[in-house]
Scaffold this active site. Structure first.
Site, PDB file in Angstrom:
ATOM      1  N   GLU A   1     -31.971 -16.726  12.142  1.00  0.00           N
ATOM      2  CA  GLU A   1     -31.405 -15.888  13.196  1.00  0.00           C
ATOM      3  C   GLU A   1     -31.357 -14.425  12.754  1.00  0.00           C
ATOM      4  O   GLU A   1     -31.386 -14.116  11.564  1.00  0.00           O
ATOM      5  CB  GLU A   1     -29.998 -16.357  13.544  1.00  0.00           C
ATOM      6  CG  GLU A   1     -29.027 -16.254  12.383  1.00  0.00           C
ATOM      7  CD  GLU A   1     -27.576 -16.342  12.809  1.00  0.00           C
ATOM      8  OE1 GLU A   1     -27.153 -15.438  13.534  1.00  0.00           O
ATOM      9  OE2 GLU A   1     -26.889 -17.286  12.398  1.00  0.00           O
TER      10      GLU A   1
ATOM     11  N   LYS B   1     -26.387  -8.390  21.209  1.00  0.00           N
ATOM     12  CA  LYS B   1     -26.249  -9.745  20.690  1.00  0.00           C
ATOM     13  C   LYS B   1     -26.642 -10.696  21.816  1.00  0.00           C
ATOM     14  O   LYS B   1     -25.977 -10.737  22.857  1.00  0.00           O
ATOM     15  CB  LYS B   1     -24.814  -9.992  20.232  1.00  0.00           C
ATOM     16  CG  LYS B   1     -24.568 -11.332  19.574  1.00  0.00           C
ATOM     17  CD  LYS B   1     -23.126 -11.399  19.085  1.00  0.00           C
ATOM     18  CE  LYS B   1     -22.824 -12.708  18.390  1.00  0.00           C
ATOM     19  NZ  LYS B   1     -21.429 -12.763  17.900  1.00  0.00           N
TER      20      LYS B   1
ATOM     21  N   VAL C   1     -27.185 -18.213  17.156  1.00  0.00           N
ATOM     22  CA  VAL C   1     -27.603 -19.577  16.843  1.00  0.00           C
ATOM     23  C   VAL C   1     -28.234 -20.236  18.068  1.00  0.00           C
ATOM     24  O   VAL C   1     -29.304 -20.856  17.984  1.00  0.00           O
ATOM     25  CB  VAL C   1     -26.415 -20.405  16.326  1.00  0.00           C
ATOM     26  CG1 VAL C   1     -26.761 -21.894  16.287  1.00  0.00           C
ATOM     27  CG2 VAL C   1     -25.999 -19.940  14.935  1.00  0.00           C
TER      28      VAL C   1
ATOM     29  N   SER D   1     -18.091 -21.758  21.905  1.00  0.00           N
ATOM     30  CA  SER D   1     -19.402 -21.165  21.673  1.00  0.00           C
ATOM     31  C   SER D   1     -20.496 -21.915  22.424  1.00  0.00           C
ATOM     32  O   SER D   1     -20.486 -23.146  22.514  1.00  0.00           O
ATOM     33  CB  SER D   1     -19.715 -21.172  20.176  1.00  0.00           C
ATOM     34  OG  SER D   1     -21.046 -20.776  19.946  1.00  0.00           O
ATOM     35  N   ALA D   2     -21.467 -21.135  22.909  1.00  0.00           N
ATOM     36  CA  ALA D   2     -22.640 -21.727  23.548  1.00  0.00           C
ATOM     37  C   ALA D   2     -23.516 -22.471  22.548  1.00  0.00           C
ATOM     38  O   ALA D   2     -24.407 -23.235  22.949  1.00  0.00           O
ATOM     39  CB  ALA D   2     -23.462 -20.639  24.234  1.00  0.00           C
ATOM     40  N   ASP D   3     -23.261 -22.260  21.243  1.00  0.00           N
ATOM     41  CA  ASP D   3     -24.041 -22.974  20.220  1.00  0.00           C
ATOM     42  C   ASP D   3     -23.988 -24.478  20.424  1.00  0.00           C
ATOM     43  O   ASP D   3     -24.985 -25.185  20.229  1.00  0.00           O
ATOM     44  CB  ASP D   3     -23.491 -22.667  18.813  1.00  0.00           C
ATOM     45  CG  ASP D   3     -23.675 -21.225  18.399  1.00  0.00           C
ATOM     46  OD1 ASP D   3     -24.296 -20.459  19.152  1.00  0.00           O
ATOM     47  OD2 ASP D   3     -23.167 -20.875  17.311  1.00  0.00           O
TER      48      ASP D   3
ATOM     49  N   LYS E   1     -17.551 -21.513  11.406  1.00  0.00           N
ATOM     50  CA  LYS E   1     -16.746 -20.414  10.896  1.00  0.00           C
ATOM     51  C   LYS E   1     -15.275 -20.831  10.857  1.00  0.00           C
ATOM     52  O   LYS E   1     -14.747 -21.408  11.800  1.00  0.00           O
ATOM     53  CB  LYS E   1     -16.944 -19.172  11.756  1.00  0.00           C
ATOM     54  CG  LYS E   1     -18.374 -18.655  11.678  1.00  0.00           C
ATOM     55  CD  LYS E   1     -18.585 -17.452  12.565  1.00  0.00           C
ATOM     56  CE  LYS E   1     -19.994 -16.896  12.411  1.00  0.00           C
ATOM     57  NZ  LYS E   1     -21.036 -17.805  12.925  1.00  0.00           N
TER      58      LYS E   1
END
Length: 315
Positions: free
Chosen positions: A36, A97, A117, A151-153, A170
């Protein structure tokens, strides 16, 4: 005799450009690891980010694979960057971002940005790359019951077939809730030589996983089996050795201080993570930065090994 000029990036599909080295490796069935660019643009301070970019790509090569750092430049996703393009990503303080939801806007308006990500995973899979190395995943934020902040991850990994090597999520996030969400989304999570789920800066988040793999070959085999069954990612959680982690007492203290500072400042949504990470760097006097770089390098090398093992499997 002067050196030959580098070849231009090779467009492989409408709206995407793949560097010659990455394109040739993919065509020959050689291992490639996606990286990334948000880590470089937003996760590490300047000028440390530029040196880290070269170190991470070198770690992938040590593992036996070709690195493919991904970013969007002038509306075009680039899979594999030249040195000048890495300079651009690392130097621009205003670089956007870009998650998956942002890619259509960047493409339509010709904008540039670093990939998260979720968007890196999507673009890597579209390019035919099966392994991705990062630092830590996004996840469910603390107090998400009130904010619905996730998160969209997580959803991206449920939809995208690739191996993601990380140091957990994290530690500013709600780790148990994130693991529950990954389970609900049927994302396969394995520990690398452990059933302890890492906490990014520290080796032990306090949570565990059901499965572990002993080496890169096993990780590759798990992904190959998953790929044959159903779309979706395999997360390989690779903890730092305890001798290389951030001191746990310091970790708990600076995390608490950073979260309190974000609350006092009224920081919300996607602004929380960069705010807290900057606070952690300052409060720990740079210790979190050093740990962050170490864990990314370890993940990159392991990802290279997994990519090499995956390339050796019959398709």
């Amino acid at each position: 005799m002067s050196a030959a000029a580098p070849l231009p990036a090779v467009p492989t599909s409408p709206g995407m450009s793949i560097s010659p080295e990455v394109c040739e490796a993919l065509a020959a069935g050689r291992p490639v690891v996606a990286l990334e660019s948000t880590l470089l643009a937003h996760g590490l301070p300047r000028p440390d980010n530029r040196a880290a970019a070269d170190e991470v790509e070198a770690a992938v090569r040590v593992g036996g694979a070709v690195p493919a750092t991904i970013a969007v430049l002038d509306g075009v996703p680039h899979v594999g960057l030249t040195a000048d393009e890495v300079d651009r990503v690392c130097a621009d303080p205003d670089l956007a971002k870009l998650g998956v939801r942002d890619l259509p806007v960047a493409a339509a308006l010709g904008l540039s940005g670093a990939t998260t990500v979720s968007s890196t995973a999507l673009l890597a899979a579209r390019a035919g790359i099966g392994v991705f190395a990062t630092g830590g995943l996004g996840g469910v934020h603390r107090q998400s019951a009130d904010t619905f902040d996730e998160s969209a991850d997580l959803v991206a990994l449920a939809r995208t077939s690739l191996v993601v090597v990380c140091a957990g999520v994290k530690s500013i996030l709600d780790v148990p809730a994130t693991l529950e969400r990954l389970e609900s989304l049927s994302v396969t999570v394995v520990g690398y030589r452990t059933t302890t789920f890492p906490g990014f800066y520290v080796a032990d988040s306090g949570s565990t996983v059901d499965w572990s793999v002993d080496d890169a070959a096993q990780a590759a085999a798990v992904f190959a089996a998953r790929r044959d069954l159903v779309p979706g990612a395999v997360v390989v959680a690779n903890p730092l050795p305890t001798g290389e982690q951030l001191d746990p007492a310091l970790h708990d203290r600076v995390i608490a201080g950073a979260l309190a500072a974000a609350e006092d400042a009224g920081v919300r949504g996607k602004a929380v993570t960069p705010f807290v990470l900057d606070h952690l760097h300052r409060a720990s006097e740079g210790a979190t930065l050093a740990v962050n770089v170490r864990l990314v390098l370890r993940n990159a090398e392991l990802a290279g090994q997994i990519a090499a093992a995956l390339a050796a499997l019959p398709r």
